[in-house]
Every structure is written in structure tokens, then in C-alpha cells.
Design a protein around this motif. Structure first.
Motif, short mmCIF file in Angstrom:
data_model
loop_
_atom_site.label_atom_id
_atom_site.label_comp_id
_atom_site.label_asym_id
_atom_site.label_seq_id
_atom_site.Cartn_x
_atom_site.Cartn_y
_atom_site.Cartn_z
N SER A 78 -43.76 -40.24 -2.28
CA SER A 78 -43.08 -40.85 -1.14
C SER A 78 -43.72 -42.18 -0.75
O SER A 78 -44.90 -42.41 -0.99
CB SER A 78 -43.16 -39.90 0.08
OG SER A 78 -42.65 -38.63 -0.23
N PRO A 79 -42.95 -43.05 -0.09
CA PRO A 79 -43.54 -44.27 0.48
C PRO A 79 -44.59 -43.92 1.53
O PRO A 79 -44.63 -42.80 2.06
CB PRO A 79 -42.33 -44.99 1.09
CG PRO A 79 -41.16 -44.48 0.33
CD PRO A 79 -41.49 -43.04 0.02
N LEU A 80 -45.39 -44.93 1.88
CA LEU A 80 -46.56 -44.71 2.72
C LEU A 80 -46.23 -44.09 4.07
O LEU A 80 -46.98 -43.23 4.56
CB LEU A 80 -47.30 -46.04 2.92
CG LEU A 80 -48.64 -45.96 3.63
CD1 LEU A 80 -49.66 -45.23 2.76
CD2 LEU A 80 -49.16 -47.35 3.97
N THR A 81 -45.12 -44.49 4.70
CA THR A 81 -44.80 -43.99 6.04
C THR A 81 -44.70 -42.48 6.08
O THR A 81 -45.05 -41.85 7.07
CB THR A 81 -43.48 -44.62 6.53
OG1 THR A 81 -43.62 -46.04 6.56
CG2 THR A 81 -43.12 -44.13 7.93
N SER A 82 -44.26 -41.88 4.98
CA SER A 82 -44.21 -40.42 4.91
C SER A 82 -45.48 -39.85 4.28
O SER A 82 -46.07 -38.90 4.78
CB SER A 82 -42.99 -39.96 4.12
OG SER A 82 -42.88 -38.55 4.13
N ALA A 83 -45.93 -40.46 3.18
CA ALA A 83 -47.05 -39.91 2.42
C ALA A 83 -48.36 -39.93 3.21
O ALA A 83 -49.17 -39.01 3.07
CB ALA A 83 -47.22 -40.68 1.13
N LEU A 84 -48.56 -40.95 4.03
CA LEU A 84 -49.81 -41.04 4.81
C LEU A 84 -49.99 -39.83 5.72
O LEU A 84 -51.11 -39.42 6.02
CB LEU A 84 -49.81 -42.33 5.63
CG LEU A 84 -51.10 -42.69 6.36
CD1 LEU A 84 -52.25 -42.89 5.38
CD2 LEU A 84 -50.91 -43.94 7.21
N PHE A 85 -48.87 -39.22 6.12
CA PHE A 85 -48.89 -38.06 7.01
C PHE A 85 -48.51 -36.79 6.24
O PHE A 85 -47.96 -35.84 6.81
CB PHE A 85 -47.95 -38.29 8.19
CG PHE A 85 -48.29 -39.53 8.98
CD1 PHE A 85 -49.25 -39.50 9.97
CD2 PHE A 85 -47.66 -40.74 8.69
CE1 PHE A 85 -49.58 -40.65 10.68
CE2 PHE A 85 -47.98 -41.89 9.40
CZ PHE A 85 -48.94 -41.85 10.39
N HIS A 86 -48.81 -36.79 4.94
CA HIS A 86 -48.58 -35.63 4.09
C HIS A 86 -47.12 -35.16 4.14
O HIS A 86 -46.85 -33.96 4.10
CB HIS A 86 -49.53 -34.49 4.44
CG HIS A 86 -50.98 -34.87 4.29
ND1 HIS A 86 -51.62 -34.93 3.08
CD2 HIS A 86 -51.90 -35.26 5.22
CE1 HIS A 86 -52.87 -35.32 3.26
NE2 HIS A 86 -53.06 -35.53 4.55
N ASP A 87 -46.20 -36.11 4.25
CA ASP A 87 -44.75 -35.87 4.22
C ASP A 87 -44.23 -35.07 5.40
O ASP A 87 -43.06 -34.65 5.41
CB ASP A 87 -44.32 -35.21 2.91
CG ASP A 87 -44.14 -36.24 1.79
OD1 ASP A 87 -43.61 -37.32 2.07
OD2 ASP A 87 -44.55 -35.97 0.65
N GLU A 88 -45.04 -34.89 6.43
CA GLU A 88 -44.54 -34.25 7.66
C GLU A 88 -43.36 -35.03 8.26
O GLU A 88 -42.39 -34.41 8.73
CB GLU A 88 -45.67 -34.10 8.67
CG GLU A 88 -46.76 -33.15 8.24
CD GLU A 88 -47.96 -33.15 9.18
OE1 GLU A 88 -47.84 -33.73 10.28
OE2 GLU A 88 -49.01 -32.60 8.81
N PRO A 89 -43.40 -36.38 8.25
CA PRO A 89 -42.25 -37.12 8.82
C PRO A 89 -40.93 -36.80 8.14
O PRO A 89 -39.89 -36.73 8.80
CB PRO A 89 -42.65 -38.58 8.63
CG PRO A 89 -44.14 -38.57 8.59
CD PRO A 89 -44.49 -37.31 7.87
#
Length: 560
Positions: free
Chosen positions: A110-121
Motif C-alpha cells: 500500500s501507499p504510505l498513508t495506509s502502510a505507515l499505520f499498518h493498513d488500519e486506514p
């Protein structure tokens, strides 16, 4: 089952005759003689890969046809808020009789906006969008089965906690994985879900790519088997029939390719064809993914669809069910572009903006510059199989592990997920290229094992040409049979022939180190040493060499 591209109307003359005939039989109407039916709308996506923001460049477009001059006609598509809007509009057509499903790889890479939060978003966005079912794909396993269970049940990350300051409640939709079983034969998630619409039972069997163990980190799936897709479905059919189910949908993370536009089925091929042909006749439709392709087909009497990737398409499948028997009597489907010509769903957009703001400081940090674009492997541009981006990544991995004695590094093409434009490179861009967070591993292989490694790039019809670091070179012959593609005498390191009996220190990412992509020889490596995370290696490389020119593509030579 009857297949129709679109609903049909009776010609006026035939309609008049039919009405007259019905009146001649006691005044009954045409509708009185027909069995009662139930209409079901199934909305499907696949391979979303956490693309919350509208994808950019070619990844955010769909080819819808051709211009008069023959050039491709494209439309911009995708973005979670726009996807949610299209789903809501389609669901409004049948509020009580709509099922929304995903054919896997909803998260991962995933792109960073999702991956940085372990795809919780992404999970939270899909909760808001009204997803009902996700058949887990191979990328759902990128962080292992324990983390995947957390995506379903919720709870803070065991290491990073709840980074956005709010609890993570998990998916409100159901994960399915009929063919992923532990040593006792218990499935990781339920094998199927049964829903009822106006008294008619409908089963959805969720399937994961059988080949998942070959393309994810082995440590994360230890103790689980990934069974044959068709055999697993067929074994479940009697069980579902005993429950009174006659409408059976398979949502499967495996797919194919076709040559037409996004709603066509021109020369469909690939693994999905064989799988569908082996499925029990009771299966009515198969919703697929994995190949990131779009198609709308009928194979072996079953509707088979795929909706590209990154939320750019929605498959809208309409099934007409016989209320008495529960069977599907008619099936239609169309792939609908997720256009951006109207406002998205505000709640989803607000969620994206919140996580985007939280990730911005890290995402926007400039790591360095490149003087020209760094591009992914492309057989038309580089028939040899290498690329400027692949070579640059391999060079960065080699530099980052010199202290472990590394002499050569390799990166698999599947580990390169985006390209880099000329100019400043931000952390977010670098992350999008290598989004898996793989730690590097340096090991010792013999020269003979290096030759074996190069031959393992070809396996049947499958080709995965590794990208090598500077100083390593070889020649492969296109016309040679599999297993004899590479001339051992052509393999060189820093200009010297590789000694079959000699030891060489080799760096790869953790995925390859565990035999990923069927490069099994890496599991034989000795004297292993762990290194930095791949994206950190790229950051250090750019910092030391900015502005970075594209590497030359002269490491792999192809002979006919």
C-alpha cells in the motif's frame, strides 16, 4: 443459467400477442404464469492495495477505447472516497438485495498513508464504504497471519500501538479463506458466508491464491497450507447444498488476462481459465483478482469477472434467482469506471485527510534528487530484463550491506511497485517503490548456486528476471530451454569469471531470502546476517550520491 449483456424487451407485436393470449385463458396476466424471482446485485472490487488517495499517472487511469487517430482514450479513475460514492449510488438501486465483495489484496503493498499505520486506514475506509466480504489475497499475508487476524478483530498494533491516537476496531466485514488451513485442517478464516435475500440462500466462498507461499515471507505463514482452489470449492458444494443453498458465488484471488477493453473478454487466458473449468457445475459465478486486469467473461457456463486494481473499477453483477428453487436463472454484469467527476463521500474523504496529515512530515521529507526518471523493468524498453530503477535499488542494497561482506545484491521485479520521476525524491515516493518493509539479508552462496539462481528465473512459462547490482553480469539465451538459459562462463563479478566452487556474499530482501518467488536456492544460503530495511538503504544511497543519474543497463545481456 441464461446470460445476457443487458435486460431485453419484447418487440411490441410479440408483446401484444402475448397479452392477448393471456386474456384468452381466463383473464390471467403474463406475470401470473411466471415463477417468482429475486434480483440480487453483487458489487465487486479487487486488488485495492490501500490506495486511499486517487492513484496517479497510469495507475490512476483506465483505457476506455481509442481516439480517431488510434491513440488510447483514457479516463482518470480511483480513490477511496470516489469508490464509496459509486458503491452508494449502485447500492441505492437495490438497498436490501446488494452484496459488496472484494477479491483480495485489499491491503498490502500500500501507499504510505495506509502502510505507515499498518493498513488500519484502509480497513476503516472500507467499513465506511459498506464492504461485506473480503476473500483474503496473498498480500494480506505480508505481515503474517497474526497481524492479518488483527485486521479482522481489531486492537492496537503490538509494537507501534494505535499511532493515530484512536482505538482500531477492526473490519466490520468478514474475511474468508476456504483454502488456507492449519495442521489440523482448520481454516484461518471461515470458508464461506451464507446470506439470505427474500428467502433465497446465497453462499460466497472466499479463496486465496494457492501459490501464496511462493510470494510471501515464509515466516509469516508458518504452519498453514494453501490448497488447490478448485478442489477446495468442489469439496464444499455438498455441504452447502445440505444447507439449502443453490446460488453459489466464488470470490477468488487468482485471475487471468484478456486483450480487450475493461468490460470485454477478448482471448481470455491465464490460471483462472483452468480453475473455472474444473469447478463444480453448481458454481454460478466467479469474481477474481490478482492479475490487476479487467474482464467480463463467461467461461464454462459461469460468469467470470475482474475489476482491474486500485479501486478504478466496480463490477456490478446482477443475478436473477428463482424464488422456489434458489437457482440462478439469469446473469448479467458490467464493469463500471470509478470516475472522479463528482464529490466523494465526505466521511471517507475526512478519514483520508486525517491520516494524510499524520503521515505528511515523514512522507514529504526529501531524500535526494535524480537527474532523470528511474523506470521499472519493461521488455520493450529493455529486452534483457533489467531496468534503471531495478539496478539503482540493487546498488543501494549492496552499499547498505558492505559491512556484512556483500559482493552482489539482487532485487526481484515484483518487489518494485512504482517508478520515480526526475527531480526531488521524497520518502513517500521511495516508500511507494518498496512498500513491504523488508529487511535485507546477506548470505553466502557458491558460484554454482549463483548459476542455479539465475536458471530459476525461468520456471515453465513464468519469468522473473532479478535486477543485479553493479559489477555483476551474465548472458542469457532466449531460444535455449528452461534450465539451460544462462551460460555459466558468462557469469562475472567485477570482470572476473565466477568460480563454481568459490564462496560469494549475496544480499537480497527478506522475502527472497526465504525462497520467495520460487527462488529456492536462497534457502540454502549460509552465514546469514541481517541488515537494514530496504527503503532505509535507498534513503542512505540517495543521500550519499544525490543528484543520482540513472545507472547504465548493461549488466544483463540477451542473446537470441
Amino acid at each position: 443459467m441464461r446470460f445476457s449483456p443487458s435486460p431485453r424487451r419484447l418487440p411490441p407485436l410479440l408483446l401484444t400477442a402475448s397479452l392477448m393470449l393471456s386474456c384468452a385463458h381466463g383473464g390471467s396476466t403474463l406475470a401470473d404464469t411466471r415463477p417468482r424471482t429475486v434480483s440480487l446485485q453483487v458489487l465487486a472490487i479487487n486488488d485495492f492495495h490501500g490506495h486511499l488517495a486517487p492513484p496517479e499517472g497510469g495507475s490512476g487511469e483506465l483505457r476506455t477505447g481509442s481516439n480517431p487517430d488510434g491513440s488510447p482514450l483514457r479516463v482518470k479513475a480511483g480513490g477511496a472516497s470516489y469508490l464509496a460514492r459509486h458503491l452508494a449510488q449502485l447500492r441505492a438501486l437495490a438497498p436490501k438485495n446488494t452484496l459488496v465483495v472484494s477479491a483480495g489484496d485489499l491491503i498490502g503493498a500500500s501507499p504510505l498513508t495506509s502502510a505507515l499505520f499498518h493498513d488500519e486506514p484502509t480497513i476503516e475506509a472500507m467499513n465506511l464504504a459498506g464492504l461485506d466480504i473480503n476473500a483474503v489475497g496473498n498480500h494480506e499475508f505480508d505481515e503474517g497471519t497474526t497481524e492479518l487476524r488483527r485486521m479482522q478483530t481489531g486492537g492496537c498494533h503490538p509494537v507501534d500501538g494505535c499511532q493515530d491516537g484512536t482505538p482500531f476496531e477492526g473490519a466490520k466485514f468478514q474475511f474468508l479463506s476456504a483454502n488456507v488451513v492449519d495442521g489440523q485442517g482448520t481454516t484461518l478464516f471461515p470458508p464461506y458466508a451464507v446470506r439470505e435475500f427474500e428467502g433465497v440462500k446465497v453462499a460466497v466462498i472466499g479463496m486465496t491464491l494457492e501459490g501464496t507461499p511462493e510470494i510471501v515471507n515464509a515466516a509469516g505463514i508458518q504452519g498453514f497450507q494453501f490448497r488447490d482452489e478448485a478442489d477446495t470449492v468442489n469439496a464444499l458444494v455438498p455441504e452447502l447444498r445440505k444447507q439449502g443453498v443453490r446460488t453459489l458465488l466464488v470470490v477468488l484471488h487468482e485471475g487471468g488476462v484478456q486483450k480487450g477493453t475493461y468490460d470485454g473478454c477478448e482471448g481470455v487466458s491465464g490460471p483462472i481459465v483452468d480453475i473455472v473449468q474444473r469447478l463444480d457445475a453448481e458454481v454460478d459465478a466467479v469474481i477474481t483478482g490478482h492479475t490487476h486486469q479487467a474482464y467480463n467473461c463467461v467461461i464454462a457456463g459461469k460468469r467470470v469477472t475482474s475489476a482491474a486494481s486500485y479501486g478504478r473499477l466496480i463490477t456490478a453483477m446482477n443475478l436473477v434467482l428463482d424464488a422456489a428453487t434458489g437457482d440462478v436463472v439469469e446473469s448479467t454484469a458490467r464493469n463500471i469506471p470509478v470516475t472522479r467527476d463528482a464529490e466523494g463521500v465526505p466521511e471517507v474523504q475526512a478519514l483520508i485527510e486525517r491520516y494524510d496529515s499524520l503521515s505528511a512530515p515523514r512522507r514529504d521529507r526529501v531524500l535526494g534528487r535524480v537527474t532523470a526518471p528511474l523506470q521499472q523493468p519493461n521488455s520493450k524498453r529493455w529486452p534483457s530484463g533489467e531496468s534503471t530503477l531495478g539496478n539503482a535499488i540493487a546498488d543501494s542494497h549492496l552499499a547498505a550491506t558492505r559491512d556484512a561482506g556483500a559482493q552482489v545484491a539482487f532485487i526481484n521485479p515484483g518487489g518494485i511497485r512504482a517508478e520515480i520521476d526526475a527531480g526531488d525524491i521524497t520518502y513517500g515516493e521511495a516508500f511507494s517503490v518498496q512498500p513491504f518493509g523488508n529487511a535485507l539479508v546477506t548470505m553466502t552462496l557458491t558460484g554454482a548456486q549463483l548459476h542455479t539462481l539465475l536458471e530459476q528465473q525461468w520456471e515453465g512459462s513464468l519469468v522473473r528476471l532479478l535486477q543485479p547490482s553493479q559489477g555483476f553480469s551474465y548472458t542469457w539465451k532466449a531460444s535455449a530451454p528452461v534450465g539451460q538459459k544462462v551460460d555459466p562462463a558468462s557469469i562475472r563479478l567485477n570482470g572476473a569469471p565466477v568460480d563454481p566452487a568459490g564462496p560469494y556474499r549475496v544480499t537480497v530482501n527478506g522475502f527472497l531470502a526465504n525462497g520467495g518467488d520460487s527462488f529456492r536456492v536462497f534457502t540454502e544460503g549460509t552465514d546469514r546476517r541481517g541488515g537494514p530495511v530496504d527503503v532505509d538503504a535507498m534513503e542512505a544511497w540517495l543521500k550519499d550520491r544525490s543528484p543520482l543519474p540513472p545507472p547504465e543497463t548493461n549488466r544483463i545481456l540477451r542473446a537470441e
